[in-house]
Design a protein around this motif. Sequence first.
Motif, short mmCIF file in Angstrom:
data_model
loop_
_atom_site.label_atom_id
_atom_site.label_comp_id
_atom_site.label_asym_id
_atom_site.label_seq_id
_atom_site.Cartn_x
_atom_site.Cartn_y
_atom_site.Cartn_z
N ASP A 47 0.66 12.79 -64.57
CA ASP A 47 0.68 12.75 -66.03
C ASP A 47 -0.65 13.24 -66.58
O ASP A 47 -0.70 14.05 -67.53
CB ASP A 47 0.96 11.30 -66.47
CG ASP A 47 1.06 11.17 -67.98
OD1 ASP A 47 1.04 12.21 -68.67
OD2 ASP A 47 1.15 10.03 -68.47
N ALA A 48 -1.72 12.78 -65.99
CA ALA A 48 -3.05 13.11 -66.49
C ALA A 48 -3.36 14.60 -66.35
O ALA A 48 -3.77 15.26 -67.31
CB ALA A 48 -4.10 12.30 -65.73
N ILE A 49 -3.14 15.16 -65.16
CA ILE A 49 -3.47 16.57 -64.94
C ILE A 49 -2.60 17.47 -65.79
O ILE A 49 -3.05 18.50 -66.31
CB ILE A 49 -3.34 16.92 -63.44
CG1 ILE A 49 -4.39 16.15 -62.62
CG2 ILE A 49 -3.51 18.41 -63.22
CD1 ILE A 49 -4.32 16.42 -61.14
N SER A 50 -1.33 17.11 -65.96
CA SER A 50 -0.42 17.95 -66.75
C SER A 50 -0.88 18.07 -68.19
O SER A 50 -0.65 19.10 -68.84
CB SER A 50 1.00 17.37 -66.69
OG SER A 50 1.06 16.11 -67.32
N HIS A 51 -1.52 17.04 -68.71
CA HIS A 51 -2.04 17.09 -70.08
C HIS A 51 -3.40 17.78 -70.15
O HIS A 51 -3.75 18.36 -71.18
CB HIS A 51 -2.15 15.69 -70.67
CG HIS A 51 -0.84 15.08 -71.04
ND1 HIS A 51 0.05 14.61 -70.11
CD2 HIS A 51 -0.24 14.90 -72.25
CE1 HIS A 51 1.13 14.14 -70.72
NE2 HIS A 51 0.97 14.31 -72.02
N ALA A 52 -4.15 17.73 -69.07
CA ALA A 52 -5.51 18.28 -69.08
C ALA A 52 -5.53 19.80 -69.00
O ALA A 52 -6.57 20.41 -69.26
CB ALA A 52 -6.31 17.71 -67.91
N VAL A 53 -4.42 20.44 -68.65
CA VAL A 53 -4.42 21.89 -68.50
C VAL A 53 -4.39 22.61 -69.85
O VAL A 53 -4.68 23.81 -69.92
CB VAL A 53 -3.21 22.36 -67.65
CG1 VAL A 53 -3.26 21.74 -66.27
CG2 VAL A 53 -1.89 22.05 -68.33
N CYS A 78 -11.10 18.37 -64.36
CA CYS A 78 -10.94 17.04 -64.94
C CYS A 78 -10.63 15.99 -63.88
O CYS A 78 -11.05 14.84 -63.99
CB CYS A 78 -9.83 17.07 -66.00
SG CYS A 78 -10.34 17.87 -67.52
N SER A 79 -9.90 16.40 -62.84
CA SER A 79 -9.66 15.45 -61.74
C SER A 79 -10.94 15.14 -60.99
O SER A 79 -11.17 14.00 -60.57
CB SER A 79 -8.60 16.03 -60.78
OG SER A 79 -9.09 17.21 -60.17
N LEU A 80 -11.81 16.14 -60.85
CA LEU A 80 -13.12 15.89 -60.23
C LEU A 80 -13.96 14.97 -61.10
O LEU A 80 -14.64 14.07 -60.60
CB LEU A 80 -13.86 17.22 -60.01
CG LEU A 80 -13.29 18.18 -58.97
CD1 LEU A 80 -14.13 19.44 -58.91
CD2 LEU A 80 -13.23 17.52 -57.59
N ALA A 81 -13.90 15.19 -62.41
CA ALA A 81 -14.66 14.34 -63.33
C ALA A 81 -14.18 12.90 -63.27
O ALA A 81 -14.97 11.95 -63.30
CB ALA A 81 -14.55 14.87 -64.75
N THR A 82 -12.87 12.74 -63.14
CA THR A 82 -12.30 11.40 -63.03
C THR A 82 -12.81 10.68 -61.78
O THR A 82 -13.19 9.51 -61.82
CB THR A 82 -10.77 11.46 -63.00
OG1 THR A 82 -10.31 12.07 -64.20
CG2 THR A 82 -10.17 10.07 -62.88
N VAL A 96 -9.93 5.21 -66.45
CA VAL A 96 -10.71 6.45 -66.54
C VAL A 96 -9.79 7.64 -66.79
O VAL A 96 -10.07 8.50 -67.63
CB VAL A 96 -11.51 6.66 -65.24
CG1 VAL A 96 -12.20 8.03 -65.26
CG2 VAL A 96 -12.54 5.56 -65.06
N MET A 97 -8.66 7.69 -66.07
CA MET A 97 -7.72 8.78 -66.26
C MET A 97 -7.18 8.80 -67.67
O MET A 97 -7.04 9.86 -68.29
CB MET A 97 -6.57 8.67 -65.25
CG MET A 97 -6.95 9.08 -63.84
SD MET A 97 -5.51 9.25 -62.76
CE MET A 97 -5.00 7.55 -62.62
N GLY A 98 -6.85 7.63 -68.19
CA GLY A 98 -6.32 7.56 -69.54
C GLY A 98 -7.30 8.09 -70.57
O GLY A 98 -6.91 8.79 -71.51
N ILE A 99 -8.59 7.79 -70.39
CA ILE A 99 -9.60 8.24 -71.34
C ILE A 99 -9.87 9.74 -71.19
O ILE A 99 -9.84 10.51 -72.17
CB ILE A 99 -10.91 7.45 -71.14
CG1 ILE A 99 -10.69 5.98 -71.48
CG2 ILE A 99 -12.02 8.04 -71.99
CD1 ILE A 99 -11.87 5.10 -71.17
N VAL A 100 -10.11 10.19 -69.95
CA VAL A 100 -10.49 11.58 -69.72
C VAL A 100 -9.37 12.54 -70.10
O VAL A 100 -9.57 13.50 -70.85
CB VAL A 100 -10.89 11.79 -68.25
CG1 VAL A 100 -11.13 13.28 -67.97
CG2 VAL A 100 -12.15 11.00 -67.93
#
Length: 284
Positions: A47-53, A78-82, A96-100
């Motif tokens: 869910d997180a990565i799909s939104h970060a792109v 963003c996954s590295l930052a998480t 952390v994932m929810g915020i980033v």
Amino acid sequence: MEWLNFIIEPLSYPFMQRAIIVSVTTGFVCAVLSCFLVLKGWSLMGDAISHAVLPGIVLAYLGSIPIIIGAFASGFLCSLATGYIKENCRVKEDTVMGIVYSGMFAFGLVLFSKVDTEQHLNHILFGSVLGTTHSELIQILIIGIIVSVIVLTKRKDLMLFCFDPVQAKVVGLPVRLLHYGLLTFLALTIVASLQAVGVILVIAMLIAPGIIAFLLSKRFDRMLIIAVIVSIASCISGTLISYHFSASTSACIVLIQAVIFIFAQAYRLLVNHYQSEINRKAHL
């Protein structure tokens, strides 16, 4: 004959042939990865990565570089930052994932609203399987084949890492490499799935096949097989149904997977009830 025409008629059109190939390829690689995500407890990661792109897509457009490069770079960074924040902060990983990633998605929406791009926001969010071009088809096939071959070849190492990272480290497996490798494959899969199902509905395709297979099997290899069968069947049937009913292809695929999940859950409840009754009678 009606059922035969239901299947044959759509396949007479080149765009439907491409749509079937794209959906099956996407469904296969998503099903394989979903088993590891369910085992690892990383459903939120997809869910997180799909939104970060999203910001990567807009920035790639501004820089006149392929969108796939921007999307992958945005998701992976963003996954590295998480991971970095999690290791150097007391906050839990899901927080952390929810915020980033929510912040990245919001940043992408702001960029998208300020930049006049040729990409339509609905196509990015919800996908456009029927509008897949030949070049996009080749791109999806290449990414899907590479990710599937590597993940299936290393499935035993990845399975041990997902199930018990401590044991994987004890036996000498490169845990950090497996961790970031799985994140890389996940980001690549999401990027490849943008055209097919979009950044929102890809979440369901990365979760549903794995959890359905988890309910129906107790062995990991069998879990992989069931997940792939469920995903491919739902992709083909969803694409055909969307043609005949003029509905969203990605939504039809996800809806079919949701229905299968309901039946799988009902089956598991019945099996558990039956086994509990047998155990109760055995103790009488």
